[in-house]
Design a protein around this motif. Structure first.
Motif, PDB file in Angstrom:
ATOM      1  N   VAL A  12       0.927  -1.351   0.021  1.00 55.88           N
ATOM      2  CA  VAL A  12       0.140  -0.072  -0.145  1.00 55.88           C
ATOM      3  C   VAL A  12       0.960   1.069   0.200  1.00 55.88           C
ATOM      4  N   GLN A  13       0.353   2.239  -0.607  1.00 55.53           N
ATOM      5  CA  GLN A  13       1.002   3.413  -0.488  1.00 55.53           C
ATOM      6  C   GLN A  13       1.129   4.269   0.764  1.00 55.53           C
ATOM      7  N   PRO A  14       1.906   4.990   1.031  1.00 52.26           N
ATOM      8  CA  PRO A  14       1.806   5.895   2.295  1.00 52.26           C
ATOM      9  C   PRO A  14       0.657   6.570   2.367  1.00 52.26           C
ATOM     10  N   GLY A  15      -0.001   6.629   3.500  1.00 56.33           N
ATOM     11  CA  GLY A  15      -1.376   7.297   3.731  1.00 56.33           C
ATOM     12  C   GLY A  15      -2.490   6.462   3.497  1.00 56.33           C
ATOM     13  N   GLY A  16      -2.331   5.213   2.958  1.00 56.46           N
ATOM     14  CA  GLY A  16      -3.265   4.223   2.467  1.00 56.46           C
ATOM     15  C   GLY A  16      -3.818   3.596   3.663  1.00 56.46           C
ATOM     16  N   SER A  17      -4.783   2.351   3.505  1.00 58.46           N
ATOM     17  CA  SER A  17      -5.398   1.696   4.445  1.00 58.46           C
ATOM     18  C   SER A  17      -5.403   0.207   4.206  1.00 58.46           C
ATOM     19  N   LEU A  18      -5.262  -0.619   5.170  1.00 54.48           N
ATOM     20  CA  LEU A  18      -5.517  -2.034   5.110  1.00 54.48           C
ATOM     21  C   LEU A  18      -6.216  -2.407   6.252  1.00 54.48           C
ATOM     22  N   ARG A  19      -6.721  -3.695   5.966  1.00 52.38           N
ATOM     23  CA  ARG A  19      -7.713  -4.434   7.005  1.00 52.38           C
ATOM     24  C   ARG A  19      -6.972  -5.843   7.210  1.00 52.38           C
ATOM     25  N   LEU A  20      -6.472  -6.168   8.366  1.00 48.79           N
ATOM     26  CA  LEU A  20      -6.051  -7.634   8.660  1.00 48.79           C
ATOM     27  C   LEU A  20      -7.071  -8.381   9.252  1.00 48.79           C
ATOM     28  N   SER A  21      -7.265  -9.558   8.972  1.00 44.95           N
ATOM     29  CA  SER A  21      -8.286 -10.657   9.679  1.00 44.95           C
ATOM     30  C   SER A  21      -7.192 -11.871  10.184  1.00 44.95           C
ATOM     31  N   CYS A  22      -7.838 -12.222  11.057  1.00 46.03           N
ATOM     32  CA  CYS A  22      -7.333 -13.325  11.634  1.00 46.03           C
ATOM     33  C   CYS A  22      -8.430 -14.462  12.481  1.00 46.03           C
ATOM     34  N   ALA A  23      -8.446 -15.470  11.824  1.00 49.70           N
ATOM     35  CA  ALA A  23      -9.606 -16.667  12.253  1.00 49.70           C
ATOM     36  C   ALA A  23      -8.896 -17.812  13.087  1.00 49.70           C
ATOM     37  N   ALA A  24      -9.536 -17.842  14.092  1.00 48.05           N
ATOM     38  CA  ALA A  24      -8.949 -19.103  14.792  1.00 48.05           C
ATOM     39  C   ALA A  24      -9.924 -20.374  14.795  1.00 48.05           C
ATOM     40  N   SER A  25      -9.226 -21.499  14.696  1.00 43.82           N
ATOM     41  CA  SER A  25     -10.154 -22.645  14.356  1.00 43.82           C
ATOM     42  C   SER A  25      -9.587 -23.807  15.168  1.00 43.82           C
ATOM     43  N   GLY A  26     -10.554 -24.810  15.453  1.00 46.47           N
ATOM     44  CA  GLY A  26     -10.288 -25.915  16.576  1.00 46.47           C
ATOM     45  C   GLY A  26     -11.286 -26.127  17.369  1.00 46.47           C
ATOM     46  N   SER A  27     -10.716 -26.887  18.423  1.00 50.72           N
ATOM     47  CA  SER A  27     -11.860 -27.146  19.582  1.00 50.72           C
ATOM     48  C   SER A  27     -11.953 -26.255  20.614  1.00 50.72           C
ATOM     49  N   ILE A  28     -12.216 -24.947  20.349  1.00 47.89           N
ATOM     50  CA  ILE A  28     -12.123 -23.787  21.076  1.00 47.89           C
ATOM     51  C   ILE A  28     -13.021 -23.760  22.249  1.00 47.89           C
ATOM     52  N   ALA A  29     -12.811 -23.648  23.242  1.00 46.22           N
ATOM     53  CA  ALA A  29     -13.697 -23.514  24.388  1.00 46.22           C
ATOM     54  C   ALA A  29     -13.922 -21.955  24.723  1.00 46.22           C
ATOM     55  N   SER A  30     -12.763 -21.288  24.623  1.00 43.06           N
ATOM     56  CA  SER A  30     -13.030 -19.753  24.852  1.00 43.06           C
ATOM     57  C   SER A  30     -11.895 -19.064  24.420  1.00 43.06           C
ATOM     58  N   ILE A  31     -11.674 -17.988  24.235  1.00 45.39           N
ATOM     59  CA  ILE A  31     -10.537 -17.107  23.659  1.00 45.39           C
ATOM     60  C   ILE A  31     -10.549 -15.978  24.759  1.00 45.39           C
TER      61      ILE A  31
END
Length: 122
Positions: A12-31
């Motif tokens: 991205v150019q200076p001054g621009g924007s990005l959106r990162l995502s992170c998905a958790a998977s597995g036998s999750i009880a709580s985060i």
């Protein structure tokens, strides 16, 4: 165990924007806490932003007012909206999560994503 998969990095150019995502998977009880860290070449990994399950947030001074962390607890996903990006924001961004998962009984986990490259350059 619990796996984290990041997406959304890029150039991205200076001054621009990005959106990162992170998905958790597995036998999750709580985060409990989820966060974003970054590591630039030749530098140590540093905390960028973190968020608790209740929505409390914490930011590095260098990104306050420009970056926003949020999470969707129903989707076990954390986001990082990055605005007004500068060349010094160039780094590999890593997602991190801590909580409990099922493996016969409840166990603690602390997981990291594989990292996504963010490059800010004209």
């Amino acid at each position: 165990q619990v796996q984290l998969v990041e997406s959304g990095g890029g150039l991205v150019q200076p001054g621009g924007s990005l959106r990162l995502s992170c998905a958790a998977s597995g036998s999750i009880a709580s985060i409990n806490a989820m966060g974003w860290y970054r590591q630039a070449p030749g530098k140590q990994r540093e905390l960028v932003a973190a968020i608790t399950s209740g929505g409390s947030t914490n930011y590095a001074d260098s990104v306050k007012g420009r970056f926003t962390i949020s999470r969707d607890n129903a989707k076990n996903t954390v986001y990082l909206q990055m605005n007004s990006l500068q060349p010094e924001d160039t780094a590999v961004y890593y997602c991190n999560a801590e909580g409990r998962y099922y493996s016969g009984y409840l166990r603690h986990f602390l997981s990291w994503g594989q990292g996504t490259q963010v490059t800010v350059s004209s």
